[in-house]
Each structure stands twice: as C-alpha cells, then as structure tokens.
Design a protein around this motif. Structure first.
Motif, PDB file in Angstrom:
ATOM      1  N   LEU A 157       0.824  -1.202   0.000  1.00 16.97           N
ATOM      2  CA  LEU A 157       0.000   0.000   0.000  1.00 16.97           C
ATOM      3  C   LEU A 157       0.860   1.255   0.000  1.00 16.97           C
ATOM      4  O   LEU A 157       0.511   2.252  -0.641  1.00 16.97           O
ATOM      5  CB  LEU A 157      -0.923  -0.012   1.224  1.00 16.97           C
ATOM      6  N   SER A 158       1.983   1.218   0.684  1.00 21.53           N
ATOM      7  CA  SER A 158       2.895   2.353   0.665  1.00 21.53           C
ATOM      8  C   SER A 158       3.411   2.616  -0.746  1.00 21.53           C
ATOM      9  O   SER A 158       3.507   3.771  -1.181  1.00 21.53           O
ATOM     10  CB  SER A 158       4.065   2.091   1.616  1.00 21.53           C
ATOM     11  N   PHE A 159       3.726   1.547  -1.481  1.00 23.56           N
ATOM     12  CA  PHE A 159       4.212   1.687  -2.851  1.00 23.56           C
ATOM     13  C   PHE A 159       3.143   2.309  -3.744  1.00 23.56           C
ATOM     14  O   PHE A 159       3.431   3.191  -4.564  1.00 23.56           O
ATOM     15  CB  PHE A 159       4.617   0.307  -3.370  1.00 23.56           C
ATOM     16  N   ILE A 160       1.883   1.874  -3.579  1.00 20.64           N
ATOM     17  CA  ILE A 160       0.785   2.402  -4.392  1.00 20.64           C
ATOM     18  C   ILE A 160       0.534   3.875  -4.083  1.00 20.64           C
ATOM     19  O   ILE A 160       0.400   4.719  -4.982  1.00 20.64           O
ATOM     20  CB  ILE A 160      -0.494   1.575  -4.167  1.00 20.64           C
ATOM     21  N   MET A 161       0.480   4.209  -2.789  1.00 21.73           N
ATOM     22  CA  MET A 161       0.180   5.576  -2.398  1.00 21.73           C
ATOM     23  C   MET A 161       1.294   6.538  -2.787  1.00 21.73           C
ATOM     24  O   MET A 161       1.038   7.704  -3.121  1.00 21.73           O
ATOM     25  CB  MET A 161      -0.066   5.642  -0.892  1.00 21.73           C
ATOM     26  N   LEU A 162       2.523   6.056  -2.764  1.00 22.23           N
ATOM     27  CA  LEU A 162       3.635   6.913  -3.168  1.00 22.23           C
ATOM     28  C   LEU A 162       3.520   7.280  -4.646  1.00 22.23           C
ATOM     29  O   LEU A 162       3.769   8.429  -5.036  1.00 22.23           O
ATOM     30  CB  LEU A 162       4.964   6.221  -2.884  1.00 22.23           C
ATOM     31  N   ARG A 163       3.114   6.317  -5.468  1.00 23.90           N
ATOM     32  CA  ARG A 163       2.930   6.605  -6.888  1.00 23.90           C
ATOM     33  C   ARG A 163       1.787   7.590  -7.108  1.00 23.90           C
ATOM     34  O   ARG A 163       1.873   8.486  -7.952  1.00 23.90           O
ATOM     35  CB  ARG A 163       2.669   5.310  -7.661  1.00 23.90           C
ATOM     36  N   LEU A 164       0.695   7.428  -6.346  1.00 31.66           N
ATOM     37  CA  LEU A 164      -0.412   8.369  -6.454  1.00 31.66           C
ATOM     38  C   LEU A 164       0.000   9.768  -5.993  1.00 31.66           C
ATOM     39  O   LEU A 164      -0.473  10.775  -6.539  1.00 31.66           O
ATOM     40  CB  LEU A 164      -1.604   7.869  -5.629  1.00 31.66           C
ATOM     41  N   ASP A 165       0.873   9.808  -5.010  1.00 26.69           N
ATOM     42  CA  ASP A 165       1.364  11.097  -4.530  1.00 26.69           C
ATOM     43  C   ASP A 165       2.114  11.828  -5.637  1.00 26.69           C
ATOM     44  O   ASP A 165       1.911  13.039  -5.850  1.00 26.69           O
ATOM     45  CB  ASP A 165       2.269  10.870  -3.318  1.00 26.69           C
ATOM     46  N   TYR A 166       2.959  11.124  -6.359  1.00 23.34           N
ATOM     47  CA  TYR A 166       3.675  11.738  -7.482  1.00 23.34           C
ATOM     48  C   TYR A 166       2.711  12.162  -8.591  1.00 23.34           C
ATOM     49  O   TYR A 166       2.895  13.216  -9.222  1.00 23.34           O
ATOM     50  CB  TYR A 166       4.716  10.774  -8.036  1.00 23.34           C
ATOM     51  N   ALA A 167       1.672  11.353  -8.824  1.00 20.43           N
ATOM     52  CA  ALA A 167       0.668  11.724  -9.823  1.00 20.43           C
ATOM     53  C   ALA A 167      -0.065  13.000  -9.409  1.00 20.43           C
ATOM     54  O   ALA A 167      -0.400  13.849 -10.248  1.00 20.43           O
ATOM     55  CB  ALA A 167      -0.326  10.584 -10.028  1.00 20.43           C
ATOM     56  N   GLY A 168      -0.319  13.148  -8.099  1.00 17.86           N
ATOM     57  CA  GLY A 168      -0.953  14.372  -7.611  1.00 17.86           C
ATOM     58  C   GLY A 168      -0.079  15.593  -7.825  1.00 17.86           C
ATOM     59  O   GLY A 168      -0.578  16.672  -8.191  1.00 17.86           O
ATOM     60  N   ILE A 169       1.222  15.441  -7.617  1.00 18.04           N
ATOM     61  CA  ILE A 169       2.140  16.553  -7.871  1.00 18.04           C
ATOM     62  C   ILE A 169       2.118  16.945  -9.348  1.00 18.04           C
ATOM     63  O   ILE A 169       2.103  18.126  -9.701  1.00 18.04           O
ATOM     64  CB  ILE A 169       3.563  16.185  -7.427  1.00 18.04           C
ATOM     65  N   ALA A 170       2.088  15.938 -10.223  1.00 17.22           N
ATOM     66  CA  ALA A 170       2.029  16.210 -11.661  1.00 17.22           C
ATOM     67  C   ALA A 170       0.746  16.953 -12.022  1.00 17.22           C
ATOM     68  O   ALA A 170       0.753  17.874 -12.854  1.00 17.22           O
ATOM     69  CB  ALA A 170       2.122  14.898 -12.443  1.00 17.22           C
ATOM     70  N   SER A 171      -0.381  16.562 -11.405  1.00 11.19           N
ATOM     71  CA  SER A 171      -1.651  17.232 -11.702  1.00 11.19           C
ATOM     72  C   SER A 171      -1.631  18.680 -11.224  1.00 11.19           C
ATOM     73  O   SER A 171      -2.168  19.568 -11.899  1.00 11.19           O
ATOM     74  CB  SER A 171      -2.810  16.472 -11.046  1.00 11.19           C
ATOM     75  N   LEU A 172      -1.007  18.937 -10.078  1.00  6.60           N
ATOM     76  CA  LEU A 172      -0.918  20.312  -9.580  1.00  6.60           C
ATOM     77  C   LEU A 172      -0.088  21.173 -10.526  1.00  6.60           C
ATOM     78  O   LEU A 172      -0.481  22.295 -10.879  1.00  6.60           O
ATOM     79  CB  LEU A 172      -0.312  20.323  -8.183  1.00  6.60           C
ATOM     80  N   ILE A 173       1.064  20.658 -10.947  1.00  5.51           N
ATOM     81  CA  ILE A 173       1.923  21.437 -11.848  1.00  5.51           C
ATOM     82  C   ILE A 173       1.214  21.692 -13.177  1.00  5.51           C
ATOM     83  O   ILE A 173       1.230  22.808 -13.706  1.00  5.51           O
ATOM     84  CB  ILE A 173       3.254  20.703 -12.077  1.00  5.51           C
ATOM     85  N   CYS A 174       0.574  20.653 -13.717  1.00  2.00           N
ATOM     86  CA  CYS A 174      -0.090  20.777 -15.019  1.00  2.00           C
ATOM     87  C   CYS A 174      -1.225  21.787 -14.966  1.00  2.00           C
ATOM     88  O   CYS A 174      -1.300  22.703 -15.790  1.00  2.00           O
ATOM     89  CB  CYS A 174      -0.596  19.411 -15.463  1.00  2.00           C
ATOM     90  N   LEU A 199       2.957   3.917 -13.604  1.00  2.00           N
ATOM     91  CA  LEU A 199       3.329   2.611 -14.145  1.00  2.00           C
ATOM     92  C   LEU A 199       4.495   2.014 -13.351  1.00  2.00           C
ATOM     93  O   LEU A 199       5.528   2.667 -13.165  1.00  2.00           O
ATOM     94  CB  LEU A 199       3.711   2.744 -15.614  1.00  2.00           C
ATOM     95  N   PRO A 200       4.349   0.775 -12.903  1.00  2.00           N
ATOM     96  CA  PRO A 200       5.429   0.135 -12.113  1.00  2.00           C
ATOM     97  C   PRO A 200       6.749   0.031 -12.866  1.00  2.00           C
ATOM     98  O   PRO A 200       7.819   0.054 -12.250  1.00  2.00           O
ATOM     99  CB  PRO A 200       4.859  -1.250 -11.799  1.00  2.00           C
ATOM    100  N   PHE A 201       6.688  -0.070 -14.189  1.00  2.00           N
ATOM    101  CA  PHE A 201       7.906  -0.246 -14.979  1.00  2.00           C
ATOM    102  C   PHE A 201       8.886   0.913 -14.772  1.00  2.00           C
ATOM    103  O   PHE A 201      10.106   0.719 -14.757  1.00  2.00           O
ATOM    104  CB  PHE A 201       7.545  -0.366 -16.461  1.00  2.00           C
ATOM    105  N   PHE A 202       8.344   2.137 -14.604  1.00  2.00           N
ATOM    106  CA  PHE A 202       9.193   3.326 -14.482  1.00  2.00           C
ATOM    107  C   PHE A 202       9.622   3.608 -13.047  1.00  2.00           C
ATOM    108  O   PHE A 202      10.237   4.647 -12.776  1.00  2.00           O
ATOM    109  CB  PHE A 202       8.461   4.548 -15.045  1.00  2.00           C
ATOM    110  N   GLN A 203       9.294   2.704 -12.122  1.00  2.00           N
ATOM    111  CA  GLN A 203       9.690   2.901 -10.731  1.00  2.00           C
ATOM    112  C   GLN A 203      11.071   2.318 -10.430  1.00  2.00           C
ATOM    113  O   GLN A 203      11.557   2.406  -9.305  1.00  2.00           O
ATOM    114  CB  GLN A 203       8.656   2.267  -9.791  1.00  2.00           C
ATOM    115  N   LYS A 204      11.702   1.725 -11.434  1.00  2.00           N
ATOM    116  CA  LYS A 204      13.023   1.145 -11.252  1.00  2.00           C
ATOM    117  C   LYS A 204      14.061   2.245 -11.034  1.00  2.00           C
ATOM    118  O   LYS A 204      13.900   3.375 -11.517  1.00  2.00           O
ATOM    119  CB  LYS A 204      13.400   0.305 -12.473  1.00  2.00           C
ATOM    120  N   PRO A 205      15.132   1.942 -10.309  1.00  2.00           N
ATOM    121  CA  PRO A 205      16.138   2.976  -9.997  1.00  2.00           C
ATOM    122  C   PRO A 205      16.748   3.636 -11.226  1.00  2.00           C
ATOM    123  O   PRO A 205      17.093   4.828 -11.175  1.00  2.00           O
ATOM    124  CB  PRO A 205      17.199   2.194  -9.209  1.00  2.00           C
TER     125      PRO A 205
END
Length: 255
Positions: free
Chosen positions: A89-106, A144-150
């Motif tokens: 759940l932490s992994f999912i919410m962290l990705r949503l958090d980044y998506a929220g930042i993108a929506s704010l900037i856009c 997308l999980p694919f882009f979460q790689k280091p």
C-alpha cells in the motif's frame, strides 16, 4: 457619450461595485487588520460573483487549477495516513502522490496560459496542449510500475523539472504582448513568488534541510518534509491570488 465598445466594461464594473457594496459588513467593529481582511474577502467574492450576473469569461481553467491543487493535497494526506499499513500500500500511495504533484503542476498552467492568450487561439492551444500532454506523460510515468526502477529516477525527475520550466516561455510571451498593463505585471509577480516557493520547497526536501545539520532535533516537528508541504501550500495560494487577478482583468478588458 461612451462608445458601444466601452459599454460591456462599464456595465461589468457597475455590477461588480453593486455586488461589492451589497456584501455584508462585519457585525462588530474590529481593528485595522480586521477591516483589511474583510475588504480582501469582499473583493474576492465580488470578482467571482459579479461576472456571473452578466456574460462571464469562462471559469473552467481557474476551477481546473483548484481541482488539481485539491487532488494533490488530498492524495498527499492519504499517502501519509495509510502508507504505514503495508509495503504494498505504501508503494501504491507513493505513486499516487507523485501523480498528484504532476496534476498540480499541469493545472497550474491553465489559468495563466488560457487568460493570457484567450484572444490568440493558436498560442493558447499550443501552450495548453503541450503542457497537457507533458502532464499526462508525467502522470503515466509516476503510476506505471515499470518506471519505478532505480535506472529511471533521473528520467522521472527530469519530467517534473521540465513541466516547471515550461512556464517560462508563456510568461515571457505574455510580458511581450501586454507589457505595461498593471494586471500583467501583477500576475507575473505572483507567478515569480510561486515559482520561488516551489523551488525552495524542492531544495529543502531534496537536501533534507534542516535535519541534515542537526540530526535527531527535528524528528517530530520542523523537518524538511513538513517545510516542503508548507511551501507548496503557500505557492498554491499565491497562484490562487494570481488567478483572481486574471479573472478581473479579462472580465473588464475582454479581448
């Protein structure tokens, strides 16, 4: 005798004055600070309500920004609240958090771009379309999980930085087109302050200031992540103030 072209602006001004004067005063007398605060609230309400009584300039870019800001802050709050539940759940919410930042900037680009170039459809569609596509791409990369790689960390950071830097072009273009108009300089000042607040917030967060200098002293309050959120909210509020200036400017000026 005013010309026919001046009538919409004069009528809009009279309606705004009427709405402003009809808004309720404070029930008790306060100090000078209270009067200033109430004056600001009445002015904001008059700017939003009065045009709705006539033929208003469309409000959707302004509301889109408010929606993006609220979505970003809501997702961030949820991430902090439930991410401790489990690693997944932490992994999912962290990705949503980044998506929220993108929506704010856009969505932050929508009010300045639309209201600056609403009378120049080519540039309006060009800037709006470009930032929208970049926002969608950044959101997909965040989800997308694919882009979460280091190995994609630099790529992800570059997308966010690119979105922020895209605002320089429209702002400079706006200054060239409308140089000398008070509202344009006013909004540019707000946007500059907003950019500084966001930039300082990003630096504080990335550099772990101030806990890097005094480890253990800011574990509960005052650490970089808290300061980052305070600066983001301050930047969003500054942009909100700029949006009100854009609305008043276009309602009175038109094209």
């Amino acid at each position: 005798m005013p010309s026919m072209d001046m009538l919409p602006s004069i009528s809009s001004w009279h309606v705004k004055q009427l709405v402003y004067n009809c808004l309720p005063e404070r029930f008790s007398s306060g100090n000078y600070t209270d009067i200033c605060v109430m004056h600001s609230v009445k002015e904001d309400l008059a700017n939003i309500i009065a045009p709705l009584m006539m033929r208003p300039i469309t409000r959707w870019p302004f509301f889109a920004f408010l929606g993006g800001a609220m979505f970003c802050l809501l997702v961030s709050s949820m991430c902090h609240l439930v991410s401790c539940h489990s690693q997944r759940l932490s992994f999912i919410m962290l990705r949503l958090d980044y998506a929220g930042i993108a929506s704010l900037i856009c969505t932050s680009f929508y009010p300045p771009v639309y209201y600056s170039f609403m009378c120049n459809p080519f540039f309006c569609n060009l800037y709006m379309g470009f930032i929208t596509l970049l926002g969608i791409a950044t959101t997909l990369v965040s989800l997308l999980p694919f882009f979460q790689k280091p190995q994609f960390r630099t790529f992800r950071a570059s997308l966010f930085c690119g979105m922020g830097l895209c605002g320089i072009g429209p702002i400079l273009h706006k200054l060239v087109l409308f140089w000398g108009e008070a509202e344009v300089l006013h909004t540019t000042g707000y946007e500059t302050v907003m950019g500084l607040l966001y930039g300082v917030g990003a630096v504080v967060y990335a550099c772990r200031i101030p806990e890097r200098w005094m480890p253990g002293k800011f574990d509960i309050a005052g650490h970089s992540h808290q300061l980052f959120h305070i600066l983001v909210v301050a930047g969003a509020y500054t942009h909100y103030r700029a949006g009100l200036v854009y609305l008043r400017w276009r309602d009175l000026r038109g094209c």
